[in-house]
Structure formats: C-alpha cells, structure tokens
Write an enzyme that holds these catalytic residues in place. Structure first.
Site, PDB file in Angstrom:
ATOM      1  CG  ASP A  24     -12.628  -6.931   0.464  1.00 55.86           C
ATOM      2  OD1 ASP A  24     -11.466  -6.580   0.672  1.00 55.86           O
ATOM      3  OD2 ASP A  24     -13.532  -6.814   1.309  1.00 55.86           O
TER       4      ASP A  24
ATOM      5  CD  GLU B  55      -2.583  -1.320   2.640  1.00 57.82           C
ATOM      6  OE1 GLU B  55      -3.731  -1.777   2.679  1.00 57.82           O
ATOM      7  OE2 GLU B  55      -1.945  -1.037   3.681  1.00 57.82           O
TER       8      GLU B  55
HETATM    9  N1  ADE Z   1      -8.971  -4.673   4.136  1.00 55.84           N
HETATM   10  C1  ADE Z   1      -9.330  -4.925   2.871  1.00 55.84           C
HETATM   11  N2  ADE Z   1     -10.537  -5.539   2.830  1.00 55.84           N
HETATM   12  C2  ADE Z   1     -10.955  -5.667   4.105  1.00 55.84           C
HETATM   13  C3  ADE Z   1     -12.110  -6.213   4.727  1.00 55.84           C
HETATM   14  N3  ADE Z   1     -13.092  -6.746   4.017  1.00 55.84           N
HETATM   15  N4  ADE Z   1     -12.193  -6.168   6.065  1.00 55.84           N
HETATM   16  C4  ADE Z   1     -11.185  -5.626   6.802  1.00 55.84           C
HETATM   17  N5  ADE Z   1     -10.079  -5.099   6.282  1.00 55.84           N
HETATM   18  C5  ADE Z   1      -9.956  -5.117   4.947  1.00 55.84           C
END
Ligand code: ADE
Length: 239
Positions: free
Chosen positions: A199, A13
């Site tokens: 996501d 990142e």
């Molecule tokens: N970082 C990236 N996706 C995530 C998620 N679904 N929950 C927590 N941290 C995350």
C-alpha cells in the site's frame, strides 16, 4: 553449514517460502509463546522460518512489535543463525518513488516512528537506529530498491509519525522490523529486512483496503525476492 532464520509475521507472507524451500512444520516449539517454527535444508543451508503464530481469540496472525520481539528472541537464542531475514509486507510512499509490488531491502539503519520520549538521549534511544547488513550488492544483483525501514504499532499514520519519519529518513513503513532489529543487535546477529509494498501511505484509498487487495501479489513478489537472496547468500562466501 550456514544458517538463515526468516522471521515473518503472517502465515500468508511465509507460505511461498515454506513451499519453495521445502520446510517442514515443527509446530509451536516455544509454547506458550505462539510462534510457529518451520525448518529444512536447502542446497547446503539450514533454513529456519519462524512466524509469530496466531491469537487464539481471533484466529488471526499476531502482528506488531510485541510478538515480533518475542519471536526474534526465542528464534535467535535457540537457532543461533548467521543471518536473520525479516521478510514481510510494508507501506511505501509515492513521494519517495515507491509503487505497490516493489520489493525493498533494508538500508543504513532501522528505526521506530511512534516513540515519543521528549528527553535528550532517550528520544534517540526511542527511535532505535539499529544496524542492518549492507544490502548494496544484493540490491544490484536482484534489482531491488533499498530504503530505511521504519516501524510503528499502527497500520495508519498520524502527523507526529510523519514528523519523526522526516527526522530519521524512514521510508518503508511496517510493524515489526525495528523490534526484530533490536533483538538481532543484542545478539550481534546480522539482519536484513526484505519488504514488499502492499500500500501507498497517504493514497486516496484507505490503507486497510489497499493492503487486503494487494496482499497476494505482494507476498508472491516477497517470496520471489527471498528465493533470489537465499541463492545469492548460498553462492557468495562474503555474505
Ligand atoms: N504493512 C503493510 N502495510 C503497512 C503500513 N502501511 N503500515 C504498517 N505496516 C504495514
């Protein structure tokens, strides 16, 4: 000279920011704390970027609240920034209009969603409700979405987490923002979170495989967003 400190969990990142701002590695300045410091001057801003560092045993980046708290305390106490930016990836919710690759800015307050302390007063303390800066003008000028960041210690989500998110309005799910926001509040240091969606929570495909598939694209978008925000911060005396 105005000072910005980026607090970033994972090296992947951080890499686009380190490259773009020409930051040099200062190493594990706070050893035995694992965090890793990068620093440089960009335009006339002092930019410090601190990652959580890596776990010796697995070779993997530390993610989560413990490492984030330690990193934030050391970085803020030592560098006394005018602004802390927690830049990272997060999960979003299709039901709230999120798409993979969207970049969100923190909005209103920052909370935890996995603290279950059923005692009046402490239930609210557990959730946090920490402050963040007003991101309205940055969101307008940069074309970013805004959302309430909500933090827990797991990548997945259980039903009780969802109940807490309903109570708090949490909509951007990560593993560090509230921990960093707590430390920033203790130091009275303004905080902005910039979160790029890897996501969609509750989608058919498991969160972990969405995360791995989309990490490159999301970190590129995260970097581009942070470049715009820093340029705006540099140009705008009100920030
Ligand atoms: N970082 C990236 N996706 C995530 C998620 N679904 N929950 C927590 N941290 C995350």
């Amino acid at each position: 000279m105005k000072k910005i400190c980026f607090i970033v969990a994972m090296q992947a990142e951080a890499d686009p920011l380190i490259g773009h701002f020409g930051l040099k590695s200062l190493g594990a300045v706070f050893s035995p704390a694992p965090c890793h410091v990068f620093q440089g001057i960009y335009k006339d801003l002092e930019i410090t970027l601190v990652t959580n560092g890596k776990d010796d045993g697995t070779g993997l980046d530390y993610v989560g609240c413990e490492a984030a708290t330690l990193t934030a305390q050391l970085a803020i106490a030592h560098y006394c920034p005018d602004l802390v930016v927690n830049a990272g990836t997060a999960g979003g919710f299709a039901s709230k209009g999120a798409c993979v690759g969207d970049v969100y800015l923190s909005h209103k307050y920052i909370v935890f969603h996995d603290r279950r302390v059923g005692v009046p007063g402490w239930d609210r303390m557990g959730k946090g409700y920490y402050p963040c800066i007003d991101s309205d003008s940055l969101a307008r000028s940069g074309g970013f979405k805004q959302g309430i960041c909500t933090t827990g210690s797991s990548l997945d989500m259980i039903a009780e987490d969802a109940v807490q998110m309903q109570q708090t309005g949490g909509e951007i799910k990560d593993m560090e923002a509230a921990a960093i926001a707590w430390v920033a509040q203790l130091h009275h240091t303004p905080l902005l979170c910039v979160k790029s969606i890897t996501d969609l929570v509750g989608a058919e495909k498991p969160t972990a495989s969405q995360f791995r598939e989309n990490l490159n694209m999301a970190t590129r978008r995260l970097g581009e967003a942070c470049f715009k925000i820093v340029d705006e911060y540099w140009a705008d005396d009100r920030l």
